[in-house]
Design an enzyme around this catalytic site. Structure first.
Site, mmCIF file in Angstrom:
data_model
loop_
_atom_site.group_PDB
_atom_site.id
_atom_site.type_symbol
_atom_site.label_atom_id
_atom_site.label_comp_id
_atom_site.label_asym_id
_atom_site.label_seq_id
_atom_site.Cartn_x
_atom_site.Cartn_y
_atom_site.Cartn_z
ATOM 1 N N ASP A 5 -0.112 -10.006 -7.540
ATOM 2 C CA ASP A 5 -0.674 -11.062 -6.755
ATOM 3 C C ASP A 5 -0.481 -12.604 -7.861
ATOM 4 O OD1 ASP A 5 -1.957 -10.498 -4.559
ATOM 5 O OD2 ASP A 5 -3.246 -9.122 -6.132
ATOM 6 N N THR B 77 0.528 -9.183 -11.900
ATOM 7 C CA THR B 77 1.607 -9.193 -11.654
ATOM 8 C C THR B 77 2.178 -9.555 -9.538
ATOM 9 O OG1 THR B 77 3.451 -8.034 -11.901
ATOM 10 C CG2 THR B 77 2.944 -9.793 -13.363
ATOM 11 N N HIS C 65 0.751 -1.099 -0.319
ATOM 12 C CA HIS C 65 0.095 -0.067 0.355
ATOM 13 C C HIS C 65 0.633 1.196 -0.174
ATOM 14 C CE1 HIS C 65 -2.507 3.071 2.216
ATOM 15 N NE2 HIS C 65 -3.767 2.825 1.115
ATOM 16 N N CYS D 69 -1.262 -5.230 -15.423
ATOM 17 C CA CYS D 69 -0.710 -3.393 -14.667
ATOM 18 C C CYS D 69 -0.227 -4.335 -13.144
ATOM 19 C CB CYS D 69 -2.499 -3.729 -14.054
ATOM 20 S SG CYS D 69 -3.384 -4.963 -13.614
ATOM 21 N N ARG E 34 -7.741 1.415 -8.944
ATOM 22 C CA ARG E 34 -7.893 1.334 -8.321
ATOM 23 C C ARG E 34 -9.138 1.609 -6.924
ATOM 24 N NH1 ARG E 34 -2.158 0.049 -7.837
ATOM 25 N NH2 ARG E 34 -1.331 -1.983 -7.705
HETATM 26 C C1 PEP Z 1 -1.722 -6.831 -8.949
HETATM 27 O O1 PEP Z 1 -2.104 -7.563 -8.197
HETATM 28 O O2 PEP Z 1 -0.917 -6.815 -9.637
HETATM 29 C C2 PEP Z 1 -2.342 -5.600 -9.087
HETATM 30 C C3 PEP Z 1 -2.059 -5.145 -9.872
HETATM 31 O O3 PEP Z 1 -2.790 -5.789 -7.986
HETATM 32 P P1 PEP Z 1 -3.217 -4.981 -6.692
HETATM 33 O O4 PEP Z 1 -1.701 -4.711 -6.953
HETATM 34 O O5 PEP Z 1 -4.269 -3.669 -6.191
HETATM 35 O O6 PEP Z 1 -3.583 -6.348 -5.937
HETATM 36 MG MG MG Z 2 -3.931 -8.030 -6.989
#
Ligand code: PEP
Ligand code: MG
Length: 760
Positions: free
Chosen positions: A661, A659, A399, A708, A493
């Site tokens: 996650d 990526t 975050h 993304c 987001r």
């Molecule tokens: C990700 O998982 O790559 C993604 C862009 O989503 P977040 O970072 O919000 O989980």
């Molecule tokens: Mg994610």
């Protein structure tokens, strides 16, 4: 101290007068003497300030406030600063001195509007890098207000930050003086700054940044300025980045300044013509040649007239310098206190404010360094005002990293021990590129600028076949994101938008206040859509793990999960909570109805095509024409990559690799765990295989593949993805330019390679 007059007019100032007029004043005198177009000015000298202290009888009492002060004790520092400033402001300017200031002012012209700037100086070290530590008062008119502003400049010599700097640099407060520069305020139509040579490499490339209105908007980082690069060797403009210049600073009535909105059509129009860039470049060159070293120059233009407001040496150019952040630091050699991952580039100095829990957020002040175990969405208001952010936990995708990059705030994450090692009130410098936190404050080139807020340099003329988009989380970052010239938004987001409200979606439902929630969502997304007219904006449905909701109103209803990352988040949560999913869909529906056909929807955390189909079915039930709407998915769970063909058959219009996650779920590496951060590798062969295979399936069926996750901001990964046929990439704001550059080079190389092969 040498005897000198109380007032020196700009035409009287000579190099030797630095101790009397400070670096700023001396530089103005010098520029005037070589014929640069500087505005009318005079200086209330350091001697005048000393005379003020003696004649008003406050001198001894003033220095007593700072005697034996431990500057590391922030409460004591604040108290000493408060008392000293109060004392300076409690007495008037002696009559004879007043008379001279009034006379000099009248000689400039009747009721001239002026800028009143401090110019600090020390007896034994004339220009001791005090830039940026004292105040400037703009739009001052009339003798009374001028005298008032002069006293405030004097008082600013005793700001907490200034006292701290002096103590750290070993200066005795008694030997430090302040001169006050009174300069005609140029009611500039456009203004900004210029580095006469490249601030890192020293190459003869003049970099000019500017925006509408007064230059303070650029200097303070309030706006994303246009950026022009003038090649002194070729004598031509070689690069231009035209930013969305939404706001400007203008004089406010009779006193001070205010922020104003730039009229619509002017926002995106280029600030400078090539002729103007060339002329500024020429003035910059004259200053550089005169001083013998590259200069950091402030300029202003009104009608056909050009003005040079200030010039000071760029002290950041070093032989062999490799990165802007590394070389942007100057000044003291503070010890390296903690190290982590450089998550958001830029340099920030300030006072440490440790936030253990939400209750501490109130203690965070403007310009502080926010230090926390990890940031939470409810800390975003505090994150907006700090000079830098440091966390114990987390990696490049946590975050703190995501929000800092959007805010353009330097950040270091995953230090493991910042909250234990750093002390509240301690002054530190954060290098968000290298991931270092140093003791003490260090100045940054172009003092006063929040380095990272300067719009990233976009290689604007580059056109690539692969679309290069940008990620956005906070609507306030939309203008900066658009200024990169990105081909759209590859990920918006929305949970950041909602979490900022500090109430969970469930709370709104329970309180029967759904309409408020829908409106907030609608308005936030609309800001981003408006910044990208005609370009695709993929809005992701809610994806907040339960622990991120916990501190908010309604958070007590959140289930306690053993592992929230694997828990009730993403599409699985929306499918199980139709009342909350429906609120989001309602906001999207309104936007579509208002004509935002560039709005696309993206579902996070999908693992099976049935989830996609069920979500679509629910939306259909709420009146969405799901057959025409652009709806896609994120590939974050390996099962989703493996089953991509089934997803395509289920009707996805696009698939974007999350990526952040995908890596954690493929490799079993918690993305927020600094202990395994070194093993977190988006280019691990298994991850690459999943990505490669999914891209090929998407290509086969004509479905857009994209990325993304943070890996899309890594040029080497971008190169690999282009080689493997990805159709678009979405990068962080700060990375768009370098990604576009790498994409362009890769595409060119691939075309050449193919051509060579056919001719071989
Ligand atoms: C990700 O998982 O790559 C993604 C862009 O989503 P977040 O970072 O919000 O989980
Ligand atoms: Mg994610």
């Amino acid at each position: 101290m040498k005897k000198a007059p109380d007032i020196l007019r700009i035409e009287e100032i000579q190099k030797e007068d630095i101790p009397s007029v400070g670096g700023k004043g001396a530089s103005l005198g010098e520029m005037f003497s070589i014929g640069l177009p500087v505005p009318k000015a005079f200086v209330v000298t350091a001697q005048a300030f000393r005379r003020f202290l003696v004649e008003t009888g406050i001198e001894d009492r003033l220095f007593a406030t700072m005697a034996d002060l431990n500057v590391e004790d922030s409460a004591a520092l604040d108290e000493a600063s408060r008392k000293a400033k109060e004392l300076v402001l409690s007495v008037g300017v002696p009559t004879s001195l007043q008379k001279r200031i009034r006379e000099a002012y009248r000689a400039m012209g009747s009721e001239m509007i002026v800028a009143v700037r401090s110019s600090a100086t020390a007896e034994d070290l004339p220009d001791a890098s005090f830039a940026g530590q004292q105040e400037t008062y703009l739009n001052i008119r009339g003798e009374k207000d001028l005298l008032e502003a002069t006293r405030h400049c004097w008082a600013s010599l005793y700001g907490g930050r200034a006292i701290y700097y002096r103590a750290k640099q070993g200066f005795d407060d008694r030997t430090v003086n302040i001169a006050v520069v009174v300069q005609q305020l140029i009611p500039s139509e456009k203004a900004g700054v210029m580095f006469t040579s490249h601030p890192v490499t020293g190459e003869p490339l003049t970099i000019i940044e500017g925006s509408w209105g007064l230059g303070e908007a650029v200097v303070s980082g309030t706006v994303s300025p246009d950026k022009y690069v003038f090649d002194q060797r070729a004598g031509k403009v070689v690069d231009r980045l035209i930013a969305q210049k939404v706001q400007m600073i203008i004089p406010d009535g009779r006193k001070g300044t205010r922020l104003a909105e730039v009229p619509g059509p002017q926002q995106a129009s280029p600030l400078l013509s090539d002729e103007e860039v060339v002329k500024l470049g020429m003035f910059g060159k004259i200053a550089e040649q005169h001083y013998g070293i590259p200069q950091d120059v402030e300029w202003a233009i009104v009608g056909p007239e050009f003005f040079i407001l200030q010039s000071r040496p760029i002290t950041t150019i070093k032989a062999g310098a490799t990165s802007p952040a590394a070389s942007a630091l100057q000044g003291g050699e503070g010890a390296l206190l903690v190290e982590g991952q450089g998550a958001s580039p830029g340099i920030g100095s300030g006072r440490v404010a440790i936030v253990h829990n939400i209750k501490d957020v109130g203690t965070v002040k403007e310009g502080d360094i926010l230090v926390a175990k990890m940031t939470n969405p409810d800390m975003v208001p505090a994150m907006r005002k700090v000079a830098a952010i440091v966390t114990d936990e987390g990696g490049m995708t946590c975050h703190a990293a995501i929000v800092s990059r959007e805010l353009g705030t330097p950040a270091v994450v995953g230090t493991k021990k910042a909250t234990a090692v750093l002390r509240p009130g301690q002054i530190v410098t954060v290098d968000g590129e290298k991931g270092h936190v140093y003791e003490g404050a260090r100045e940054v080139a172009g003092a006063g600028k929040k380095e990272a807020m300067v719009a990233p340099v976009a290689a604007a003329p580059l056109i690539t076949a692969t679309a290069v988009k940008v990620n956005v989380s906070l609507p306030e970052a939309a203008a900066r994101a658009a200024a990169t010239g990105a081909d759209g938004v590859g990920l918006l987001r929305i949970e950041h938008l909602i979490l900022g409200l500090n109430k969970t979606p469930g709370w709104y439902v329970k309180q029967n206040r759904q309409e408020e929630f829908i409106r907030e969502l609608h308005d936030g997304i609309k800001i981003v859509l408006d910044a990208f007219p005609g370009k695709p904006v993929w809005v992701r449905t809610l994806d907040a793990p339960t622990d991120e909701f916990r501190n908010m109103q309604g958070g007590e209803e959140e289930p306690h999960e053993h592992n929230p990352m694997l828990g009730w988040r993403g599409i699985r949560r929306d499918l199980a909570s139709p009342d909350q999913f429906r609120l989001q869909v309602e906001a999207f529906k309104r936007l579509w109805k208002e004509g935002y056909s560039n709005l696309g929807l993206m579902f996070p955390m999908v693992s099976h095509p049935d989830e996609f189909l069920k979500a679509k079915q629910m939306m259909k039930g709420w009146g969405v024409d799901v057959d025409t709407a652009t709806i896609g998915i994120m590939i974050e769970i390996p099962s989703c990559a493996i089953l991509i063909e089934d997803f395509v058959k289920a009707g996805i219009r696009f698939a974007s690799f999350g990526t952040n996650d995908l890596v954690q779920y493929t490799l079993a590496i918690d993305r927020n765990n600094e202990n395994v951060a070194s093993m977190y590798n988006p280019r691990q062969p298994a991850v690459l295989k999943l990505i490669h295979d999914a891209i090929q399936v998407c290509r086969e069926y004509g479905v857009e593949s994209s990325i993304c996750g943070q890996a899309g901001s890594d040029p080497a990964m971008a190169e690999w993805l282009v080689e493997h046929g990805i159709e678009s990439l979405s990068a962080n704001i700060d990375a768009v330019a370098k990604i576009r550059d790498r994409v362009a080079r890769t595409e060119q190389r691939m075309i050449l390679d193919a051509a060579r092969r056919t001719h071989a």
